[in-house]
Design a protein around this motif. Sequence first.
Motif, PDB file in Angstrom:
ATOM      1  N   ARG A 116       0.835  -1.207   0.000  1.00 55.74           N
ATOM      2  CA  ARG A 116       0.000   0.000   0.000  1.00 55.74           C
ATOM      3  C   ARG A 116       0.866   1.252   0.000  1.00 55.74           C
ATOM      4  O   ARG A 116       0.607   2.204  -0.736  1.00 55.74           O
ATOM      5  N   ASP A 119       2.217   1.647  -3.435  1.00 52.57           N
ATOM      6  CA  ASP A 119       1.234   1.612  -4.529  1.00 52.57           C
ATOM      7  C   ASP A 119       1.553   0.484  -5.513  1.00 52.57           C
ATOM      8  O   ASP A 119       1.511   0.662  -6.733  1.00 52.57           O
ATOM      9  N   TYR A 121       0.278  -3.148  -6.264  1.00 47.32           N
ATOM     10  CA  TYR A 121      -0.611  -4.298  -6.082  1.00 47.32           C
ATOM     11  C   TYR A 121       0.081  -5.593  -6.473  1.00 47.32           C
ATOM     12  O   TYR A 121      -0.130  -6.634  -5.837  1.00 47.32           O
ATOM     13  N   GLU A 370      -7.416  -6.085  -9.434  1.00 51.19           N
ATOM     14  CA  GLU A 370      -7.176  -4.648  -9.532  1.00 51.19           C
ATOM     15  C   GLU A 370      -7.920  -4.043 -10.718  1.00 51.19           C
ATOM     16  O   GLU A 370      -8.557  -2.986 -10.588  1.00 51.19           O
ATOM     17  N   ASN A 374     -10.957  -1.281 -10.552  1.00 50.05           N
ATOM     18  CA  ASN A 374     -10.895   0.002 -11.258  1.00 50.05           C
ATOM     19  C   ASN A 374     -12.063   0.172 -12.220  1.00 50.05           C
ATOM     20  O   ASN A 374     -12.637   1.268 -12.321  1.00 50.05           O
ATOM     21  N   ARG A 387      -4.467   5.540  -8.180  1.00 49.01           N
ATOM     22  CA  ARG A 387      -3.360   4.702  -7.714  1.00 49.01           C
ATOM     23  C   ARG A 387      -3.912   3.604  -6.801  1.00 49.01           C
ATOM     24  O   ARG A 387      -5.017   3.718  -6.260  1.00 49.01           O
ATOM     25  N   ALA A 388      -3.110   2.552  -6.633  1.00 55.07           N
ATOM     26  CA  ALA A 388      -3.590   1.361  -5.936  1.00 55.07           C
ATOM     27  C   ALA A 388      -3.982   1.637  -4.492  1.00 55.07           C
ATOM     28  O   ALA A 388      -4.925   1.035  -3.961  1.00 55.07           O
ATOM     29  N   SER A 389      -3.257   2.541  -3.808  1.00 50.68           N
ATOM     30  CA  SER A 389      -3.589   2.828  -2.412  1.00 50.68           C
ATOM     31  C   SER A 389      -4.934   3.538  -2.285  1.00 50.68           C
ATOM     32  O   SER A 389      -5.535   3.552  -1.209  1.00 50.68           O
ATOM     33  N   LEU A 393      -5.935  -1.483  -2.788  1.00 52.89           N
ATOM     34  CA  LEU A 393      -5.072  -1.664  -1.608  1.00 52.89           C
ATOM     35  C   LEU A 393      -5.482  -0.811  -0.412  1.00 52.89           C
ATOM     36  O   LEU A 393      -4.772  -0.807   0.596  1.00 52.89           O
TER      37      LEU A 393
END
Length: 489
Positions: A116, A119, A121, A370, A374, A387-389, A393
């Motif tokens: 996380r 960022d 995944y 992921e 999204n 972003r992943a965070s 995540l």
Amino acid sequence: MSAYDDLMARERETQALAQVAGRLGWDQETMMPRGAADQRAEESGAMQAVLHARRVDRARGDVLAEAEGQATEPVARAQLRHIRRDYERAVKVPGDLAVALARLTSRAQGQWAEARAADDYAAFAPVLAEVVRLKREEAAALSAGGTLYDALLEDYEPGMSAAKLDAMFAEMRPRLVALRGAALAVEWPRLEGRFDRDGQLALSQDLAQVFGYDLSRGRLDLAVHPFSSGSGDDVRITTRVSEADPFNCFYSTIHEVGHACYEQGIDPAYRLTPLGQGVSMGVHESQSRIYENQLGRSRAFCGWLYGRMRDGFGDFGIADEETFYRAVNRVHRGYIRTEADEVQYNLHVMLRYDLERALIAGDLSVADLEAAWNDRFAADFGYAVDRASNGVLQDVHWSVGLFGYFPTYSLGNLYAGCLFEALQAAVPGLDAQLARGELAEATVWLRGAVQRHGGLFEPTEVIARACGAAPTAGPLLDYLDRKFGDLAG
């Protein structure tokens, strides 16, 4: 000793050991040095091995059956109901699987936190795939040929099913989407500037006590993801600080205080027994959400909090109490569930619910998660995850194996809507008290109506007894329409 007395003596020891295991988790999130992750995984696995062996012990089953033939008193019958449910679930899960899950999720939690922060995944996906594999294996053992997801949901909300949740979400979604469209069309004020860390933590300590949290039996610390831990005389909470957004700190604190006050408010006679903890995560969440939202974000309480913030931070650019109230309740575009406004919060939960059901059913792979997140977020909210965070995540839950937990957040909102309607009828001077920062009568009512019972009744029965009717989504949706209809003009 009678069979019941013998059984309860064993259960108190098991409950005490479970509290020690929970303290390992609290320490991992707050105090543990980063380099201790692998050793902590072994420690967690060892504790789980001890607990699982106690729960599946054939002697436990024998004395339970004998006690069930003797006990007639309602509290004793309720204790036995919980022990029977726990025993029958525990014996279905192989001991090596229970230990493997404890070790893996302890390790996965640390890997999630690192991924996380970066960022990344892809760095987390392999361990998450292993968590999902083991959770599907556990669900298969528990379900005995039934629905895998329902078997996991039972851990967090006994009596609930995906079919019931689907009907609830189908009722809620249209009104929430319509209200969101109207609210986002309005310009909302927001805080600007910096709010120092120490000032936020000092006010958070004050807020915790205003809402009834007993710090002599608890403590407030910092964590990446705020949480509450423990029961009885040791109930700990965490919060987090962003110098640009003090509301994140304050309302995370109030939210976790709701959880903690539930545990502190349970009848002391139930301590270290199956009744000595919240009956379900939905009922638990009802306490945190009514503390945070219906009470903490009310116009009356925001007026009091505005004065406290001016005392602590000086002039911070908000001209008056009404503007402050609108800033607290601002409906806005955002990615983070825990920072979402009341209008959009449940839409965030629905996204997670659908994705985790697909993971457990085998309809969605971890490798594709992921992208699925999204795509779904863009469809539901109208803009892309950056972003992943801020996306897949952001929540800790899947890393620690809490599949089936997310929908209880929306159940808690639904229950809170019903409870607030009953609370307003029971405390006619509520707004005047909130405007003075006085929460005692409200929290005492909640303690008597909900918290003191612990696990004595089934989840929906707790709410029905407090409200005089079975819980439905209507009171929550009507509350949101009134509040945000007024705020949005």
